[in-house]
Design a protein around this motif. Sequence first.
Motif, short mmCIF file in Angstrom:
data_model
loop_
_atom_site.label_atom_id
_atom_site.label_comp_id
_atom_site.label_asym_id
_atom_site.label_seq_id
_atom_site.Cartn_x
_atom_site.Cartn_y
_atom_site.Cartn_z
N TYR A 164 5.14 5.05 1.13
CA TYR A 164 6.43 4.38 0.99
C TYR A 164 7.38 5.33 0.28
N GLY A 217 1.16 -3.44 6.25
CA GLY A 217 1.48 -3.46 7.68
C GLY A 217 1.66 -4.86 8.22
N ALA A 251 3.55 5.27 -3.64
CA ALA A 251 4.88 4.82 -3.24
C ALA A 251 5.88 5.45 -4.19
N LYS A 300 13.27 4.24 3.16
CA LYS A 300 13.75 2.86 3.15
C LYS A 300 15.05 2.80 2.34
N GLU A 329 7.13 -6.41 8.04
CA GLU A 329 7.51 -5.00 8.09
C GLU A 329 7.65 -4.51 9.52
N GLN A 330 6.76 -4.97 10.39
CA GLN A 330 6.84 -4.56 11.79
C GLN A 330 8.15 -5.05 12.41
N THR A 389 4.89 -2.59 3.49
CA THR A 389 4.68 -1.26 4.07
C THR A 389 3.22 -0.86 3.96
N LYS A 409 10.95 -5.62 10.78
CA LYS A 409 12.06 -4.84 10.22
C LYS A 409 12.11 -3.47 10.89
N ALA A 410 10.94 -2.85 11.12
CA ALA A 410 10.90 -1.52 11.73
C ALA A 410 11.45 -1.55 13.17
N GLU A 428 8.81 -4.90 -0.45
CA GLU A 428 8.87 -3.90 0.62
C GLU A 428 7.71 -2.92 0.52
N ILE A 429 7.35 -2.55 -0.70
CA ILE A 429 6.20 -1.67 -0.88
C ILE A 429 4.93 -2.33 -0.35
N ARG A 463 12.02 7.88 7.65
CA ARG A 463 11.00 7.16 6.90
C ARG A 463 11.53 6.57 5.60
#
Length: 352
Positions: A283, A343, A258, A314, A347-348, A340, A350-351, A336-337, A312
């Motif tokens: 990340y 999974g 990361a 962040k 995170e999903q 990410t 947010k994505a 966040e790391i 990609r």
Amino acid sequence: MSISHLPEELPQNLDVLGVAERWQTEGRKVVLATVIETWGSAPRPVGSHLIIDENGEFEGSVSGGCVEGAVVSEALDVLEGGKARRIEFGVADETAWRVGLSCGGKIAVYVQPVTSEADHGHIHLLNKARYEREPAALLTNLADGTSSVMLYGDDAEDTALAVAFENGVRSGKSGHVTSEDGQEYFLSMQVPATRIVVVGAVHITQALVPIAQTAGYDITVVDPRSAFASKERFPGISLYAEWPEDVMEQLKLDPYTAVAAVTHDPKIDDFPLTEALKAGCFYVGALGSRKTHAKRCERLREAGVSEEDIARIKAPIGLDIGAANPQEIAVAVLSEIIVTLRGTKAEQKKAA
């Protein structure tokens, strides 16, 4: 002059296989015990290792202490007989209460001698791959105990084994695999340790270092400003008071890394961000407002970075938890790391 600080006290043995190789060079006879299957509330995951020498000395764990004594006893028998064996512990076994698995868990452990010259070579190759941050695996035939090493980039003649290895490289998970000719193997995966490279020796980084270490991540800090990147501000970690472009080869960015850029200075941040995207780091995050990031994106486009790669990044960095000071921002970045990497649904969402 190049300035880099490494931890004052490095561990003598970074992992169980590192200890195994040292024992082998000392002339000890070594047995490798591996968790190859679990059911219920087993205390250690599949792929966990325990090594034992001829005197019953051991390192590692296959159960967090529940069955180690029994496995050591089996290992000494294996050394004497020279043949690998599979053993199970669990509630269905009359020894369950004695070995501490009365909570409902069950494990299968494969115990194999690693005493031949070929075995020594296998352990060395695995440790070399770990040092070079390359994925590798110990492939063991469960019928006869023979093993080989699979290295990333090598061509495997057996398609089923090759596919299983590629899946293991992505997931990091060990497991059973059946070859094209019907033989049962156990693939003990070894992937590089997840680590964090922070560009910028700022207050956020000072707060991030201890919590990242507590969470089990190796962390490296890079900043050409020697007043910031000092041993006094960052004791006991890998620290480079150099321009990122001058240490990029040493950093060896890869998909298990990361990268967080937190200086606000494009002269420092832009290059490592570009390199992190090229290396496929899992990340890539950058500090700054949306306006700052928009300007950053424009610079990266002019440098030839694709829209897909730019997407990609962040930014603004960190999960939106309302962080208001360096310590809280550090928590947001590490969170966040983690999401990410793992999974998670957060995170999903947010994505999306």
